[in-house]
Design a protein around this motif. Sequence first.
Motif, PDB file in Angstrom:
ATOM      1  N   ARG A  19       2.043   8.803  -1.045  1.00  0.00           N
ATOM      2  CA  ARG A  19       2.810   7.604  -0.697  1.00  0.00           C
ATOM      3  C   ARG A  19       4.268   7.735  -1.127  1.00  0.00           C
ATOM      4  O   ARG A  19       5.105   6.935  -0.736  1.00  0.00           O
ATOM      5  N   ASP A  23      -3.995   8.715  -3.101  1.00  0.00           N
ATOM      6  CA  ASP A  23      -2.765   8.764  -2.306  1.00  0.00           C
ATOM      7  C   ASP A  23      -1.499   8.588  -3.147  1.00  0.00           C
ATOM      8  O   ASP A  23      -0.431   8.316  -2.622  1.00  0.00           O
ATOM      9  N   SER A  47       0.818  -1.197   0.000  1.00  0.00           N
ATOM     10  CA  SER A  47       0.000   0.000   0.000  1.00  0.00           C
ATOM     11  C   SER A  47       0.860   1.258   0.000  1.00  0.00           C
ATOM     12  O   SER A  47       0.373   2.356  -0.208  1.00  0.00           O
ATOM     13  N   ARG A  48       2.160   1.105   0.290  1.00  0.00           N
ATOM     14  CA  ARG A  48       3.038   2.278   0.255  1.00  0.00           C
ATOM     15  C   ARG A  48       4.437   1.848  -0.185  1.00  0.00           C
ATOM     16  O   ARG A  48       4.785   0.678  -0.129  1.00  0.00           O
ATOM     17  N   TYR A  49       5.197   2.819  -0.597  1.00  0.00           N
ATOM     18  CA  TYR A  49       6.566   2.522  -1.015  1.00  0.00           C
ATOM     19  C   TYR A  49       7.436   2.337   0.216  1.00  0.00           C
ATOM     20  O   TYR A  49       7.162   2.911   1.278  1.00  0.00           O
TER      21      TYR A  49
END
Lengths: 193, 186
Positions: free
Chosen positions: A179, A175, A11-13
Motif C-alpha cells: 500500500r 499489504d 485501506s490505502r495511502y
Amino acid sequence: MMNAFPLNATSRYTRTAIGLHWLVAVLILGSFAVGLYMVGLKVSPFKLRLFSYHKWIGVTVFLLALARIVWRWRHRAPALPAAMRPWERIVAHATHMLLYVLLLAVPLTGWLMSSAHGFPVVYFGVIPLPDLVGKNKELAEALETVHYVLNKSLLILVLLHAAAAIKHHYYDHDDVLARMLPGLRPRLTNKEN
Amino acid sequence: MKWGSVLFAAGLLAAAPAFGADVDYAASRIGFTFKQMNVPVEGTFRRFTAQLQFDAAKPDRSRAAVEVDLASIDTGSSDGDDESQHKSWFDVEAFPKATFQSNGVRRLGPDRYEISGTLTIKGHAQDVAVPVTIQRHGGTTMFDGAFTIKRLAFNIGEGVWADTDTVADEVQVRFRIVQRETGAKT
C-alpha cells in the motif's frame, strides 16, 4: 469529511502520502550520505558546496516532514492488518511517531548548529533563514553531538522500519508494504492459497 | 618586504607621540564580510596597528597608515582560519602583513571624508578610496568606514579557490578605529 469511498480512503495511502513518503526517504538517505562524506573532506570549494547542498536538503526534509504531518492529520492512515498483535501495533505506532519527531529534529539541530557556528543558512542560496541562536562555540559543539546521535537514531529507526515492511510483505503476506509501494502486488491472496 | 614594514612601523611609532593621540585597540576593530555559497560570512583581524593623524581644518594634511597581522584572522571556523594562511590564500609565511598607506584625504561632507591610498596584500598593491566618518567627542576620535575590494585582484584564493561561485570575489572590509588623546583616556 465528504468522502464517497470511506472504506477505500482507509485501506490505502493517498497518492500524496505515498509521494511524500518516498521523496523524504530519498532525500534523507542522500543527505545522510552527503553529511557523512563531507565532514571528513579537506577544505575545498567542493566541500563548501556539499555543506550547502546538505543544508538545503535538510531544510527541504523539514518542510516536507511538516507537510506530511499536516497531511496525516487531515487524512486517516490505513488501518494496520487485523492479524497484528497488540505489542506489534504499539511498536509500529511508536516507530512511526519517533520517525516523524526525528524528521523534524534532525534538520532542526543541523540548522541550530549552523547558526551556532556563525554560518546562517541561506536556502538554495536565495532565502536567508533566521538564526535561531547566536554564535556560540560550546553550543555549536554540543549541537554537533546531538545532530550526530539523532542521525544515528534515525538510521536505526529507518532500518527497523524497512525491515518491518519487508517482514510484513514476505513473512506475514499482508499489504503493509504494497500500500506504500505502488506497483507491488499485495500478497493477501498468497496467505489464503 | 618584511624589513620595509618594520622600518615603516618603527618610523610611525617614533612619530606617534607628536600626534598626541593613541589608538584604543580594545575599542577598535577591523572586520570583513564575504559571501560563501551566498551565505554571508563575517570575520575579524585580532591584531593590527593604526597610525592616524587627522586635522579637520586641514584634511589634506591628514595621514593614515594601517598594518594588519594576517595570522590573527578569525573567520569563525578553525577550517577557515587555517585555510586562509595557506599559499593559495594570504600566504602568510611570505606576506605576513596587509598594509594601507594613505596618500590623500578629501572632505565629502560634515564628518565625512574620503581617504585614498594604497592597499597592499600578498605583494599586490591597489589604489583604494575609503569613505570614512570621523567624529570627535572630547578627546576621542572615531574613524568608521567600509569599502569593498575584489580578492582576486590581490590573488587571494588561487587555483580551485579562484572560482567565485563558491567564494565571492567581493569582500567588504569594515573598520572602527578609536583614537584617544594622550592624557584624555577614559
